[in-house]
Structure formats: structure tokens, C-alpha cells
Design a protein around this motif. Structure first.
Motif, PDB file in Angstrom:
ATOM      1  N   GLY A 166      -9.394  -1.462   6.699  1.00 27.94           N
ATOM      2  CA  GLY A 166      -9.997  -2.411   6.001  1.00 27.94           C
ATOM      3  C   GLY A 166      -9.366  -3.556   5.624  1.00 27.94           C
ATOM      4  N   ARG A 167      -8.394  -3.486   4.833  1.00 34.24           N
ATOM      5  CA  ARG A 167      -7.454  -4.609   4.196  1.00 34.24           C
ATOM      6  C   ARG A 167      -6.837  -5.267   5.412  1.00 34.24           C
ATOM      7  NH1 ARG A 167      -6.793  -3.492  -1.288  1.00 34.24           N
ATOM      8  NH2 ARG A 167      -7.651  -1.426  -1.733  1.00 34.24           N
ATOM      9  N   TRP A 181      -1.643  13.791   4.119  1.00 35.01           N
ATOM     10  CA  TRP A 181      -2.584  13.087   4.940  1.00 35.01           C
ATOM     11  C   TRP A 181      -2.844  13.952   6.406  1.00 35.01           C
ATOM     12  CZ3 TRP A 181       1.048   8.204   4.312  1.00 35.01           C
ATOM     13  CH2 TRP A 181       0.573   7.659   3.076  1.00 35.01           C
ATOM     14  N   ARG A 225      -9.554   8.937   4.211  1.00 27.78           N
ATOM     15  CA  ARG A 225      -9.766   7.839   3.094  1.00 27.78           C
ATOM     16  C   ARG A 225      -8.778   6.887   3.093  1.00 27.78           C
ATOM     17  NH1 ARG A 225     -11.410  12.409   0.353  1.00 27.78           N
ATOM     18  NH2 ARG A 225      -9.261  12.545  -0.831  1.00 27.78           N
ATOM     19  N   ARG A 226      -7.439   7.057   3.085  1.00 30.20           N
ATOM     20  CA  ARG A 226      -6.275   6.176   2.964  1.00 30.20           C
ATOM     21  C   ARG A 226      -6.395   5.342   4.356  1.00 30.20           C
ATOM     22  NH1 ARG A 226      -3.587   3.581  -0.172  1.00 30.20           N
ATOM     23  NH2 ARG A 226      -1.451   3.642   0.192  1.00 30.20           N
ATOM     24  N   SER A 244      -8.090  13.369   2.532  1.00 34.97           N
ATOM     25  CA  SER A 244      -7.195  12.303   1.989  1.00 34.97           C
ATOM     26  C   SER A 244      -6.875  11.401   2.947  1.00 34.97           C
ATOM     27  CB  SER A 244      -6.300  12.980   1.005  1.00 34.97           C
ATOM     28  OG  SER A 244      -5.116  12.107   0.779  1.00 34.97           O
ATOM     29  N   ASP A 290      -8.818   4.560   6.295  1.00 35.46           N
ATOM     30  CA  ASP A 290      -9.954   3.743   6.347  1.00 35.46           C
ATOM     31  C   ASP A 290      -9.677   2.495   5.368  1.00 35.46           C
ATOM     32  OD1 ASP A 290     -11.128   5.289   8.126  1.00 35.46           O
ATOM     33  OD2 ASP A 290     -12.637   6.064   6.800  1.00 35.46           O
ATOM     34  N   ASP A 291      -8.953   2.934   4.313  1.00 37.88           N
ATOM     35  CA  ASP A 291      -8.952   1.885   3.249  1.00 37.88           C
ATOM     36  C   ASP A 291      -7.800   0.877   3.756  1.00 37.88           C
ATOM     37  OD1 ASP A 291      -9.103   0.737   0.524  1.00 37.88           O
ATOM     38  OD2 ASP A 291      -7.051   1.378   0.221  1.00 37.88           O
ATOM     39  N   ILE A 292      -7.054   1.121   4.179  1.00 36.39           N
ATOM     40  CA  ILE A 292      -5.903   0.157   4.639  1.00 36.39           C
ATOM     41  C   ILE A 292      -6.176  -0.489   5.826  1.00 36.39           C
ATOM     42  CG2 ILE A 292      -3.498   0.097   5.538  1.00 36.39           C
ATOM     43  CD1 ILE A 292      -2.736   2.591   3.828  1.00 36.39           C
ATOM     44  N   GLU A 329       0.900  -1.075  -0.043  1.00 33.33           N
ATOM     45  CA  GLU A 329       0.061   0.197  -0.087  1.00 33.33           C
ATOM     46  C   GLU A 329       0.793   1.265  -0.271  1.00 33.33           C
ATOM     47  OE1 GLU A 329      -3.289   0.137  -0.358  1.00 33.33           O
ATOM     48  OE2 GLU A 329      -3.536  -1.759  -0.417  1.00 33.33           O
TER      49      GLU A 329
END
Length: 177
Positions: free
Chosen positions: A129-130, A101, A122-123, A119, A125-127, A51
Motif C-alpha cells: 500500500g505504501r 513471515w 499483513r506485512r 503476519s 499488504d501494508d508495505i 519499513e
């Protein structure tokens, strides 16, 4: 070559054979915890590298995101939550700021307030989740009920160690989310 998961049992058995006057039963727990920590740490680092984010930056973003809206903490609060020095926080902030960030702004009483940008949110939250998905996959070998028992017993062990350390918090291991 023995499996890492079986290695602790083999080490414990060998010590029982070689030193029957000692109780090596802790090896069966501590060595397995070390092996698990390595597996989970390696998995997290691999995911973060894919990522394009370093563990320290993820630790910083995670602390801000967990703080709740408006996702802002002072540098002092960040240092306390991430268990690093103010100088380390400053280095992490510089990297995160360069990537858009976080922002820094004056706070009360000469404090510096660090705010997560849209930004950055969002970053993270995405990571996150992974990360949660991958760690759930790694834990798939044990049931939900077993996970609850394991979490409770590990928490009990951590509290007992914290009590033994006269209230000094245990240092962080790896990056936190």
C-alpha cells in the motif's frame, strides 16, 4: 548543473554536434529510462529501508501474496517468479522464516511448499500500500491518460526486446512487488 531530466537532451544535442554522421536519438529515450529507473529504485529502497525490509524479502513476499489464496508456492515456482537461483530463494526464505513471515512444509513430489503466514500477509499488504501510494505520487506529473499511453508503449518496447532475445525473458530490475 543540468537537471537529470534535461541531461539526456543535452547529451543527445552534444552528440549531434560532435558526430553529425550518427543518429543519437536513442539517447533521449534510453538515458531518460535509466534516470527514471534510478529515481524509482532509490525511492523504493528508501521506503523499504524505513519499513525494515530488504528488497529481496519484499520480492519474495510479493510473489507469495500475488499467487492468491492460500498464498503458497513451491521453491521452484518462487525461483521462476523472482528470477533468482534456488540457492538465493533459500537464503531469502531463511530470513523471512526467521521473521515469522513464511513457513516451509513438504509438498508433493519432494517439493518444498512455502506459505505466507498471517503476519507475512499483513506485512506485505501494508508495505505494498505504501509503495503504490508513493509511486502514484511520483507519477502525479502526468495524467491518467498519459500513464496509460506510456504503459502501453513501454510494454510494446519490452515485447519487441523480448522477441529480439528469442523468447528469453528479460532479467528483473530492482525489486518487484
Amino acid at each position: 548543473m543540468p537537471s537529470a531530466l534535461d541531461r539526456a537532451g543535452q547529451i543527445e544535442q552534444a552528440w549531434r554536434r560532435e558526430r553529425p554522421d550518427l543518429d543519437p536519438s536513442a539517447v533521449g529515450i534510453v538515458t531518460r529510462i535509466w534516470h527514471l529507473a534510478k529515481i524509482f529504485s532509490d525511492e523504493r529502497r528508501t521506503l523499504l529501508a524505513a519499513e525494515d525490509i530488504d528488497p529481496a524479502s519484499m520480492d519474495l513476499l510479493g510473489a507469495l501474496r500475488r499467487s492468491g489464496s492460500p498464498y503458497a508456492l513451491t521453491t521452484r515456482e518462487l525461483a521462476r517468479q523472482t528470477l533468482v537461483t534456488p540457492a538465493a530463494v533459500s537464503q531469502r526464505l531463511t530470513r523471512a522464516e526467521q521473521r515469522g513471515w513464511v513457513t516451509r512444509e513438504p509438498g508433493e513430489h519432494r517439493a518444498v511448499l512455502v506459505r505466507l503466514t498471517d503476519s507475512g500477509q499483513r506485512r506485505v499488504d501494508d508495505i505494498v500500500g505504501r509503495i503504490f501510494q508513493r509511486e502514484a505520487e511520483l507519477l502525479a506529473g502526468i495524467s491518467s491518460a498519459q500513464r496509460s499511453v506510456l504503459a502501453r508503449e513501454l510494454r510494446r518496447l519490452l515485447h519487441s526486446l523480448d522477441d529480439d532475445r528469442a523468447g528469453q525473458p528479460l532479467p528483473g530490475v530492482g525489486s518487484q512487488v
